[in-house]
Design a protein around this motif. Sequence first.
Motif, mmCIF file in Angstrom:
data_model
loop_
_atom_site.group_PDB
_atom_site.id
_atom_site.type_symbol
_atom_site.label_atom_id
_atom_site.label_comp_id
_atom_site.label_asym_id
_atom_site.label_seq_id
_atom_site.Cartn_x
_atom_site.Cartn_y
_atom_site.Cartn_z
ATOM 1 N N GLN A 225 44.514 39.925 48.738
ATOM 2 C CA GLN A 225 43.718 40.000 47.515
ATOM 3 C C GLN A 225 44.469 39.367 46.335
ATOM 4 N N ALA A 226 43.687 38.987 45.322
ATOM 5 C CA ALA A 226 44.223 38.485 44.061
ATOM 6 C C ALA A 226 43.476 39.149 42.926
ATOM 7 N N ILE A 227 44.107 39.179 41.755
ATOM 8 C CA ILE A 227 43.444 39.751 40.582
ATOM 9 C C ILE A 227 43.960 39.049 39.335
ATOM 10 N N ASP A 228 43.060 38.830 38.377
ATOM 11 C CA ASP A 228 43.405 38.315 37.057
ATOM 12 C C ASP A 228 43.294 39.463 36.054
ATOM 13 N N PHE A 229 44.227 39.534 35.119
ATOM 14 C CA PHE A 229 44.168 40.590 34.122
ATOM 15 C C PHE A 229 44.770 40.121 32.804
ATOM 16 N N THR A 230 44.337 40.786 31.752
ATOM 17 C CA THR A 230 44.889 40.588 30.421
ATOM 18 C C THR A 230 45.480 41.908 29.953
ATOM 19 N N ALA A 231 45.937 41.949 28.715
ATOM 20 C CA ALA A 231 46.502 43.193 28.185
ATOM 21 C C ALA A 231 45.456 44.282 28.064
ATOM 22 N N THR A 232 44.178 43.899 28.023
ATOM 23 C CA THR A 232 43.113 44.881 27.798
ATOM 24 C C THR A 232 42.076 44.946 28.906
ATOM 25 N N GLY A 233 42.162 44.106 29.926
ATOM 26 C CA GLY A 233 41.101 44.096 30.925
ATOM 27 C C GLY A 233 41.546 43.626 32.291
ATOM 28 N N LEU A 234 40.785 44.055 33.302
ATOM 29 C CA LEU A 234 41.027 43.690 34.699
ATOM 30 C C LEU A 234 39.778 43.038 35.268
ATOM 31 N N ALA A 235 39.941 41.908 35.952
ATOM 32 C CA ALA A 235 38.833 41.321 36.685
ATOM 33 C C ALA A 235 38.732 41.994 38.052
ATOM 34 N N ALA A 236 37.612 41.773 38.733
ATOM 35 C CA ALA A 236 37.458 42.327 40.081
ATOM 36 C C ALA A 236 38.368 41.580 41.048
ATOM 37 N N PRO A 237 38.964 42.264 42.015
ATOM 38 C CA PRO A 237 39.809 41.580 43.006
ATOM 39 C C PRO A 237 39.023 40.524 43.774
#
Length: 322
Positions: A225-237
Amino acid sequence: MAPVGRIRHATLQQAAQWYVALQEADCPAALHEQWQRWLAQHSEHQAAWHYVAGVGERFAPLREQAASTGQVLRQARMPGLTRRQGAKALALLGVGSLLGMTGWRVAGQAGWTADIATGVGTRRQVRLDDGSQLWLGPRTAVDTRFDGYARELDLRFGEVLLQASAGDGRPLRISTECGVVQVASGMARLGVQQRQGHTRLNVYQGQASVSTARDRLRQPVLAGQAIDFTATGLAAPTAAQAAGESWTWGMLAADAMPLSELVDTLGRYRHGYLGYAPVIADLTVMGTFPLDDTEQALRLLEAALPVRVRRLTDWWVSVEPA
């Protein structure tokens, strides 16, 4: 210093031309007055000037070497600029735009003071104190803090691939400006990329979890799996991307990769500016591209998509619609 992404390209070009013109020993006073009027016209002019001047101070030797090629002299259109000044302006702007793509910190003190760092087009493999293997991509800076209680890696910017050692029971964490990646105990292989306010995690072996820096959102990420995230949010894997580890072999495996991401990656392997027209940024790229021969990679890109590579100088290259 204002983020270069907020300054229009035309304004940066004007600032670079002014900068070069004012460096001439015989620069007339009238030109100084014209520059001051231009500078006072808009805050964007001031931001562009400070950015270009900062690049000039830091990279004067590289800029002079680039200018000596004398290419694209016709690009300087400001009245009173010599052909040599025009070449300098384009070379300077090429270096400045390159830095803008990846953040001013790459060339600043944040990179110089890191425990482990790489430059343009440079990959590095190091063995950490616990036996883990760490690969660093180009323009990457990492701090390490290992003690009796934990193993901490601070990815200031850039991209790493970590093969974690299984024989150490201390917690293993990778921190970025967006949050913390907690690596589960046991064997693990994962890639972490920090780019302009967002982080991407690819897990190839073992598992990890992500905690965002500001909102403390948490998400487990399993092998594959992979995931993108910022300081305030998470994308779906999503599915782990081969590109997250193929760069350690000197290749970029693009599987439905946006053209913008591919060009940004190639730009970290060459000096000068490599950009793209916004209208083609979302074109999907498939294929394998050599990272140590970016000219060949660009030729392959031209063959695969309806795009053309426009070379104004060796330092200024852009991918545009065919």
